[in-house]
Design a protein around this motif. Structure first.
Motif, mmCIF file in Angstrom:
data_model
loop_
_atom_site.group_PDB
_atom_site.id
_atom_site.type_symbol
_atom_site.label_atom_id
_atom_site.label_comp_id
_atom_site.label_asym_id
_atom_site.label_seq_id
_atom_site.Cartn_x
_atom_site.Cartn_y
_atom_site.Cartn_z
ATOM 1 N N PHE A 1 52.588 -0.984 48.941
ATOM 2 C CA PHE A 1 53.137 -0.551 50.216
ATOM 3 C C PHE A 1 52.258 0.526 50.849
ATOM 4 O O PHE A 1 51.824 1.465 50.194
ATOM 5 N N ASP A 2 52.029 0.387 52.157
ATOM 6 C CA ASP A 2 51.181 1.353 52.871
ATOM 7 C C ASP A 2 52.006 2.126 53.894
ATOM 8 O O ASP A 2 52.529 3.192 53.599
ATOM 9 N N LYS A 3 52.173 1.603 55.100
ATOM 10 C CA LYS A 3 52.907 2.299 56.155
ATOM 11 C C LYS A 3 54.164 1.527 56.525
ATOM 12 O O LYS A 3 54.201 0.301 56.443
ATOM 13 N N SER A 4 55.171 2.280 56.959
ATOM 14 C CA SER A 4 56.468 1.679 57.268
ATOM 15 C C SER A 4 56.795 1.809 58.753
ATOM 16 O O SER A 4 56.519 2.840 59.375
ATOM 17 N N TYR A 5 57.392 0.748 59.304
ATOM 18 C CA TYR A 5 57.763 0.723 60.722
ATOM 19 C C TYR A 5 59.143 0.092 60.867
ATOM 20 O O TYR A 5 59.512 -0.803 60.107
ATOM 21 N N TYR A 6 59.886 0.568 61.865
ATOM 22 C CA TYR A 6 61.150 -0.049 62.222
ATOM 23 C C TYR A 6 60.899 -1.097 63.305
ATOM 24 O O TYR A 6 60.089 -0.891 64.217
ATOM 25 N N LEU A 7 61.622 -2.205 63.224
ATOM 26 C CA LEU A 7 61.571 -3.217 64.269
ATOM 27 C C LEU A 7 62.876 -3.168 65.062
ATOM 28 O O LEU A 7 63.959 -3.318 64.495
ATOM 29 N N GLU A 8 62.756 -2.931 66.356
ATOM 30 C CA GLU A 8 63.925 -2.922 67.241
ATOM 31 C C GLU A 8 63.868 -4.159 68.126
ATOM 32 O O GLU A 8 62.830 -4.453 68.719
ATOM 33 N N GLN B 1 56.623 -3.247 56.509
ATOM 34 C CA GLN B 1 55.773 -2.385 55.691
ATOM 35 C C GLN B 1 54.437 -3.071 55.455
ATOM 36 O O GLN B 1 54.389 -4.162 54.884
ATOM 37 N N THR B 2 53.379 -2.450 55.953
ATOM 38 C CA THR B 2 52.057 -3.026 55.746
ATOM 39 C C THR B 2 51.672 -2.899 54.281
ATOM 40 O O THR B 2 52.122 -1.987 53.575
ATOM 41 N N LEU B 3 50.826 -3.821 53.832
ATOM 42 C CA LEU B 3 50.413 -3.870 52.437
ATOM 43 C C LEU B 3 48.922 -3.600 52.308
ATOM 44 O O LEU B 3 48.137 -3.953 53.195
ATOM 45 N N LEU B 4 48.560 -2.978 51.201
ATOM 46 C CA LEU B 4 47.150 -2.849 50.875
ATOM 47 C C LEU B 4 46.637 -4.209 50.421
ATOM 48 O O LEU B 4 47.385 -5.038 49.894
ATOM 49 N N TRP B 5 45.349 -4.441 50.607
ATOM 50 C CA TRP B 5 44.748 -5.658 50.078
ATOM 51 C C TRP B 5 44.631 -5.507 48.557
ATOM 52 O O TRP B 5 44.565 -4.400 48.031
ATOM 53 N N ALA B 6 44.593 -6.626 47.880
ATOM 54 C CA ALA B 6 44.581 -6.608 46.413
ATOM 55 C C ALA B 6 43.408 -5.801 45.863
ATOM 56 O O ALA B 6 43.540 -5.078 44.868
ATOM 57 N N ASP B 7 42.246 -5.880 46.520
ATOM 58 C CA ASP B 7 41.077 -5.169 45.999
ATOM 59 C C ASP B 7 41.086 -3.679 46.340
ATOM 60 O O ASP B 7 40.153 -2.947 45.987
ATOM 61 N N GLU B 8 42.118 -3.223 47.047
ATOM 62 C CA GLU B 8 42.227 -1.803 47.364
ATOM 63 C C GLU B 8 43.034 -1.041 46.312
ATOM 64 O O GLU B 8 43.149 0.182 46.400
ATOM 65 N N VAL B 9 43.583 -1.737 45.361
ATOM 66 C CA VAL B 9 44.325 -1.104 44.267
ATOM 67 C C VAL B 9 43.411 -1.012 43.050
ATOM 68 O O VAL B 9 42.886 -2.026 42.568
ATOM 69 N N ARG B 10 43.200 0.189 42.581
ATOM 70 C CA ARG B 10 42.300 0.393 41.450
ATOM 71 C C ARG B 10 42.951 -0.035 40.141
ATOM 72 O O ARG B 10 44.158 0.116 39.954
#
Length: 324
Positions: free
Chosen positions: A106-113, A161-170
């Motif tokens: 999980f990266d950033k969170s946003y509400y959808l209205e 919630q935006t996600l990190l790419w798989a290769d961005e997780v160490r």
């Protein structure tokens, strides 16, 4: 809250018009770097590491440093040719079990209205997500670049919630944590007992940032005790700003005089010897922020000239009344 993005969620053949709002904000304590002696803010210059010269913003380009240290400079035209997404669509790719999404992604969170026209399909998607106990895996381009994200339900609102790419997780590569390292049965039983004794429900309001609270209290105490630094005004290096501000002050004085009557406005216009260029510059002056104190200092430099102007204006007014 202000919407940062407008688009629609593509749900099969159904489109749900929505607006995107940032769901979180940072309340971390922010300090400024200042000169200890007088409290002046520290400014940084853009300086080239090769020739030591200060570089104007218009001369700064984007560069990519290769693994061997070589720098590749990319032009604006080359950057525009790269693949990007400007679509205003949140496209649902599939619905996946919630437990399959590692919270680490999980990266950033946003509400959808929902828009007014999309309320019913929004509620349909929300209720379907809640009932299925799944997350909708989506693709979205919030700032031109496409990214993965998930849709889930929180407090009857769809959250993106935006996600990190798989290769961005160490990968956690620690030699000391091998497969053969485990706690003994007795140690595990004691630890489990401790876990049980500390078990409870998560209440967000139960915890607070004591550091931020302590900083706020410290600052308030210093202000109440008069322990503050009187920061002098920054030196004005651009003389044009001072001249423009003086012209602006003359315009303000003229406007105030005009309120006294038509005759006063005419005299004020006759006394104003500033040309069109100065007047135009005066209108642009608000674009550069300068304190009123600087304006007063500028006006005080010519008290004799202002006195003479007022005297001449008074003489002409008397002559006008006599002739009338």
């Amino acid at each position: 809250m202000r919407a940062i993005w407008k688009g629609a969620v593509s749900f099969g053949l159904v489109n749900v018009p929505v607006r995107l709002f940032a769901a979180t904000e940072n309340h971390d304590v922010q300090f400024r770097q200042v000169h200890e002696k007088d409290g002046g803010r520290i400014k940084y210059q853009r300086v080239c590491s090769i020739d030591g010269e200060e570089v104007a913003y218009r001369d700064i380009a984007k560069g990519y440093e290769a693994a061997d240290g070589q720098m590749v400079v990319l032009s604006d035209e080359e950057l525009k040719s790269l693949p990007s997404r400007s679509s205003k669509e949140i496209s649902i790719e599939k619905f996946v079990p919630s437990e399959q999404i590692d919270p680490l992604l999980f990266d950033k969170s946003y509400y959808l209205e929902p828009d007014k026209t999309g309320l019913k399909p929004y509620v349909l998607l929300r209720d379907a997500l809640a009932k299925a106990d799944r997350m909708a895996l989506v693709t979205v381009a919030v700032r031109t670049r496409m990214t993965l994200a998930v849709l889930r339900v929180r407090d009857n609102v769809i959250v993106l919630q935006t996600l990190l790419w798989a290769d961005e997780v160490r990968a956690p590569e620690f030699e000391s944590l091998g497969d053969e390292t485990h706690a003994s049965a007795k140690e595990l039983a004691m630890a489990s007992s401790l876990v049980d004794s500390l078990s409870g429900d998560y209440e967000p309001d139960e915890f607070e940032d004591d550091y931020a609270e302590a900083v706020t209290q410290l600052v308030a105490t210093k202000i109440e005790g008069g322990d503050i630094t009187e920061t002098p005004e920054a030196k004005e290096e651009d003389t044009e700003v001072v001249d423009l501000l003086a012209a602006l002050q003359r315009s303000v004085d003229k406007a105030k005089a005009a309120k006294g009557g038509g005759a006063a406005a005419a005299d004020s216009g006759a006394d104003d010897d500033s040309g069109p260029a100065t007047k135009a510059a005066a209108k642009k002056a608000p674009a550069k922020k300068t304190t009123a104190k600087t304006a007063k200092t500028t006006e005080k430099k010519a008290p004799a000239a202002r006195s003479a102007t007022k005297k001449a204006s008074s003489t002409r007014k008397s002559a006008t009344r006599k002739s009338a």
